[in-house]
Design a protein around this motif. Structure first.
Motif, PDB file in Angstrom:
ATOM      1  N   TYR A 292       0.950  -1.365  -0.222  1.00 21.76           N
ATOM      2  CA  TYR A 292      -0.312   0.187   0.266  1.00 21.76           C
ATOM      3  C   TYR A 292       1.017   1.130   0.334  1.00 21.76           C
ATOM      4  O   TYR A 292       0.402   2.058  -0.713  1.00 21.76           O
ATOM      5  CB  TYR A 292      -0.841  -0.166   1.562  1.00 21.76           C
ATOM      6  N   PHE A 293       1.507   1.226   0.831  1.00 26.59           N
ATOM      7  CA  PHE A 293       2.451   2.855   0.982  1.00 26.59           C
ATOM      8  C   PHE A 293       3.898   3.246   0.770  1.00 26.59           C
ATOM      9  O   PHE A 293       4.624   2.779   1.495  1.00 26.59           O
ATOM     10  CB  PHE A 293       1.961   3.245   2.881  1.00 26.59           C
ATOM     11  N   THR A 294       3.688   2.641  -0.517  1.00 26.49           N
ATOM     12  CA  THR A 294       5.288   2.428  -1.179  1.00 26.49           C
ATOM     13  C   THR A 294       5.354   4.258  -1.338  1.00 26.49           C
ATOM     14  O   THR A 294       5.099   4.297  -1.656  1.00 26.49           O
ATOM     15  CB  THR A 294       4.768   2.297  -3.162  1.00 26.49           C
ATOM     16  N   PRO A 295       6.507   3.691  -1.019  1.00 26.03           N
ATOM     17  CA  PRO A 295       7.755   5.572  -0.708  1.00 26.03           C
ATOM     18  C   PRO A 295       7.624   5.228  -2.450  1.00 26.03           C
ATOM     19  O   PRO A 295       7.379   4.545  -2.929  1.00 26.03           O
ATOM     20  CB  PRO A 295       8.624   4.976   0.342  1.00 26.03           C
ATOM     21  N   SER A 296       7.951   7.035  -2.976  1.00 27.88           N
ATOM     22  CA  SER A 296       8.177   6.941  -4.472  1.00 27.88           C
ATOM     23  C   SER A 296       9.530   6.393  -4.693  1.00 27.88           C
ATOM     24  O   SER A 296       9.495   6.039  -6.127  1.00 27.88           O
ATOM     25  CB  SER A 296       8.020   9.181  -4.648  1.00 27.88           C
ATOM     26  N   ASP A 297      10.593   6.509  -4.305  1.00 27.27           N
ATOM     27  CA  ASP A 297      11.916   5.636  -5.055  1.00 27.27           C
ATOM     28  C   ASP A 297      11.662   4.512  -4.535  1.00 27.27           C
ATOM     29  O   ASP A 297      10.887   3.563  -3.719  1.00 27.27           O
ATOM     30  CB  ASP A 297      12.618   6.424  -3.671  1.00 27.27           C
ATOM     31  N   LEU A 298      12.404   3.993  -5.166  1.00 23.54           N
ATOM     32  CA  LEU A 298      12.003   2.016  -5.452  1.00 23.54           C
ATOM     33  C   LEU A 298      12.467   1.520  -4.504  1.00 23.54           C
ATOM     34  O   LEU A 298      13.763   1.674  -3.591  1.00 23.54           O
ATOM     35  CB  LEU A 298      12.807   1.666  -6.701  1.00 23.54           C
ATOM     36  N   HIS A 299      10.972   0.480  -4.068  1.00 19.70           N
ATOM     37  CA  HIS A 299      11.883  -0.386  -2.430  1.00 19.70           C
ATOM     38  C   HIS A 299      12.529  -1.583  -3.841  1.00 19.70           C
ATOM     39  O   HIS A 299      12.206  -1.947  -4.497  1.00 19.70           O
ATOM     40  CB  HIS A 299      11.082  -0.078  -1.497  1.00 19.70           C
ATOM     41  N   LEU A 300      13.485  -2.257  -2.544  1.00 24.71           N
ATOM     42  CA  LEU A 300      14.030  -3.712  -3.118  1.00 24.71           C
ATOM     43  C   LEU A 300      12.746  -4.796  -3.331  1.00 24.71           C
ATOM     44  O   LEU A 300      12.911  -5.129  -4.636  1.00 24.71           O
ATOM     45  CB  LEU A 300      14.488  -4.056  -2.154  1.00 24.71           C
ATOM     46  N   GLY A 301      11.878  -4.490  -3.195  1.00 24.11           N
ATOM     47  CA  GLY A 301      10.748  -5.604  -3.400  1.00 24.11           C
ATOM     48  C   GLY A 301      10.134  -4.904  -4.779  1.00 24.11           C
ATOM     49  O   GLY A 301       9.425  -6.263  -5.424  1.00 24.11           O
ATOM     50  N   GLU A 302      10.142  -3.688  -5.458  1.00 21.35           N
ATOM     51  CA  GLU A 302      10.091  -3.785  -6.751  1.00 21.35           C
ATOM     52  C   GLU A 302      11.449  -3.708  -7.522  1.00 21.35           C
ATOM     53  O   GLU A 302      10.882  -3.881  -8.647  1.00 21.35           O
ATOM     54  CB  GLU A 302       9.762  -1.805  -7.140  1.00 21.35           C
ATOM     55  N   ILE A 303      11.903  -4.202  -7.247  1.00 19.75           N
ATOM     56  CA  ILE A 303      12.895  -4.883  -8.570  1.00 19.75           C
ATOM     57  C   ILE A 303      13.718  -6.359  -8.304  1.00 19.75           C
ATOM     58  O   ILE A 303      15.096  -6.618  -8.537  1.00 19.75           O
ATOM     59  CB  ILE A 303      14.489  -4.126  -7.915  1.00 19.75           C
ATOM     60  N   SER A 304      12.618  -7.081  -7.935  1.00 21.09           N
ATOM     61  CA  SER A 304      13.120  -7.991  -7.496  1.00 21.09           C
ATOM     62  C   SER A 304      11.700  -9.095  -8.668  1.00 21.09           C
ATOM     63  O   SER A 304      10.952  -8.819  -7.978  1.00 21.09           O
ATOM     64  CB  SER A 304      13.213  -8.876  -6.255  1.00 21.09           C
ATOM     65  N   LEU A 305      11.959 -10.334  -9.077  1.00 23.92           N
ATOM     66  CA  LEU A 305      11.359 -11.033  -8.965  1.00 23.92           C
ATOM     67  C   LEU A 305      10.473 -11.995  -8.050  1.00 23.92           C
ATOM     68  O   LEU A 305       9.423 -12.771  -8.314  1.00 23.92           O
ATOM     69  CB  LEU A 305      11.976 -12.445  -9.781  1.00 23.92           C
ATOM     70  N   GLU A 306      10.993 -12.574  -6.735  1.00 18.52           N
ATOM     71  CA  GLU A 306      11.153 -12.659  -5.503  1.00 18.52           C
ATOM     72  C   GLU A 306       9.865 -11.729  -5.025  1.00 18.52           C
ATOM     73  O   GLU A 306       9.748 -10.904  -5.699  1.00 18.52           O
ATOM     74  CB  GLU A 306      11.884 -13.498  -4.944  1.00 18.52           C
ATOM     75  N   CYS A 307       8.790 -12.114  -4.454  1.00 19.32           N
ATOM     76  CA  CYS A 307       8.345 -11.385  -3.451  1.00 19.32           C
ATOM     77  C   CYS A 307       8.565 -12.023  -2.005  1.00 19.32           C
ATOM     78  O   CYS A 307       9.803 -11.567  -1.521  1.00 19.32           O
ATOM     79  CB  CYS A 307       7.116 -12.586  -3.093  1.00 19.32           C
ATOM     80  N   SER A 308       7.981 -12.822  -0.905  1.00 18.45           N
ATOM     81  CA  SER A 308       8.877 -12.973   0.363  1.00 18.45           C
ATOM     82  C   SER A 308      10.469 -12.711   0.314  1.00 18.45           C
ATOM     83  O   SER A 308      10.535 -13.691  -0.105  1.00 18.45           O
ATOM     84  CB  SER A 308       7.877 -13.411   1.234  1.00 18.45           C
TER      85      SER A 308
END
Ligand SMILES: *Cc1c(COP(=O)(O)O)cnc(C)c1O
Length: 455
Positions: A292-308
């Motif tokens: 939900y509350f994704t900051p504007s800069d990329l977080h690690l989950g947004e640059i990976s194929l894996e989720c948890s």
């Protein structure tokens, strides 16, 4: 063994978390998962018994696969953070371990000399390589991927998963990718990405990264470095022990994978992938309805194929690198004894009447075989040394490596190739203590090769 009182620090791990939890006020735990001490004690005792069915990875007698227990600093870091169970898929999965992950990635990027980078931890080297090959396919959707015939078996598998055509490039008589074969493949214009290996899993051979890079650039191809095993050896590149050029060239490649769960003293569940161009992030962009509350800069989950992913893995690596940094004086000192021991042992093997050196070790993996006249004889004797070694009162644990007849005879032309291939013996000197036990290990293996099994 490491000067740390693990019992005490595991107690501190519990205290640290309890003190933080207490700030949120007391509450009663639900009876559904409450347990009695006696009931737990019985189950725990059973687990202890079950775990005895294991190989002694911690002991100098074990010189088999690339495995050893994590450093106590990693254990304490992992257990402390694990109690909070942060998930580094997204920042709201635990801001603290997300920040720790960014810091360890900075340290790994600096170790390889990458000026800019985009990267994150993964659960394994295979996942890191999959991401690198995924990006390779996104950038060159119509072109193939080349890797050495001696590269990790998962590259062919991942090409299959990604629906990309993979090419296994011939390896030379030291297990390195053959540059002539690579060039003739590149000349076809079909290859978009070349995967080079800095430390193969089988023999520890280092592909000529610098030469492959120059060739790839000439033909407009990208280069990914699979340094899952060997990556931390970059810390020893200027030591005069091995050719520094492949290691220096990593900084100019497009991506690199390293496994802190191999030479980084971590428990399993800790690989890492780094991209030189942060703009590759565009290939990962996805819109998860659950974050939900994704900051504007990329977080690690947004640059990976894996989720948890375990935030605890980042905490463990961060605490370890605080104490044993990814520098020559930190982890470099942990790795150096294995490289030196491999060379010393190679000398002993060359002088042995019972054992022969398969090829000179580059890093800390030694390959050797019982001295026999035929490939079939080598195979049978290797299998015998492997199993007899583990039996008896003075055990030694090695591993087997299957090699094809042409690879064998390229190194040992005098041997009769009466079979398509053979198992040889392989030892990974991943523990810095191994050197102190070489003499004993070598003579025990000589006895086994000579057919004297017990003593
Ligand atoms: C170990 C290894 C891999 C696979 O990594 P995992 O962490 O086991 O998934 C890939 N490439 C090389 C060179 C390796 O040594």
């Amino acid at each position: 063994m490491t000067g740390l009182d693990l019992r005490r620090w595991l107690g501190c791990a519990v205290d640290t978390v309890e003190a933080w939890e207490a700030e949120f006020g007391p509450f009663a735990a639900h009876p559904s998962h409450q347990l009695g001490e006696a009931e737990f004690g019985a189950a725990f005792a059973d687990l202890g018994k079950r775990l005895r069915d294991n190989y002694p990875f911690f002991h100098p007698r074990y010189i088999g696969q690339m495995v050893k227990p994590p450093h106590p600093a990693a254990v304490v870091g992992y257990v402390t953070a694990m109690q909070l169970n942060p998930n580094n898929h997204a920042r709201e999965g635990g801001p603290a371990t997300a920040d720790l992950e960014r810091e360890v990635m900075e340290a790994l990027a600096a170790m390889f000399g990458l000026e800019r980078h985009l990267g994150h931890l993964t659960t394994s080297g295979t996942m890191g390589n999959l991401e690198a090959l995924f990006v390779a396919r996104e950038i060159h959707p119509d072109r193939d991927i080349a890797y050495s015939a001696d590269s990790h078996f998962t590259h062919a598998r991942m090409c299959h998963v990604l629906g990309v055509r993979g090419h296994a490039v011939r390896a030379d008589a030291r297990g390195r990718m053959d540059m002539e074969a690579l060039e003739s493949l590149l000349r076809t214009g079909r290859v978009g990405t070349v995967v080079v290996t800095a430390g193969t899993t089988g023999t520890g051979a280092v592909d000529p990264v610098h030469e492959a890079l120059a060739l790839a650039r000439r033909y407009g191809a990208r280069v990914h470095v699979d340094a899952a095993y060997g990556g931390f050896h970059v810390l020893l590149a200027e030591e005069g022990l091995f050719d520094p050029r492949p290691w220096r060239a990593i900084a100019a490649c497009d991506s690199v994978v390293v496994d802190p769960h191999k030479h980084g003293l971590q428990p399993y569940g800790c690989g890492a992938v780094l991209f030189a161009d942060p703009a590759v992030a565009r290939h990962f962009l996805h819109d998860s309805p659950y974050t939900y509350f994704t900051p504007s800069d990329l977080h690690l989950g947004e640059i990976s194929l894996e989720c948890s992913r375990a935030g605890a893995a980042a905490a463990a690596l961060w605490l370890t690198l605080r104490l044993l940094p990814a520098t020559r004086e930190g982890l470099g000192r942990v790795l150096l004894p294995g490289v030196l021991a491999a060379r010393e042992w190679a000398g002993m093997l060359e002088a042995s009447p019972y054992l022969s050196l398969y090829q000179p070790p580059e890093l800390d993996i030694v390959t050797y075989f019982p001295t026999e006249a035929t490939l079939g004889g080598v195979d049978a004797a290797s299998a015998r040394v492997l199993t007899d070694g583990m039996a008896g009162p003075d055990p030694v644990y090695v591993s087997a490596l299957r090699v094809e007849a042409p690879a064998f005879t390229a190194r040992h032309p005098a041997l009769a190739a009466d079979a398509p291939g053979a198992r040889i013996l392989r030892s990974v000197l991943i523990k810095p203590e191994t050197g102190d036990h070489l003499w004993h290990l070598h003579h025990r293996l000589e006895e086994l090769a000579a057919g004297r099994t017990s003593r």
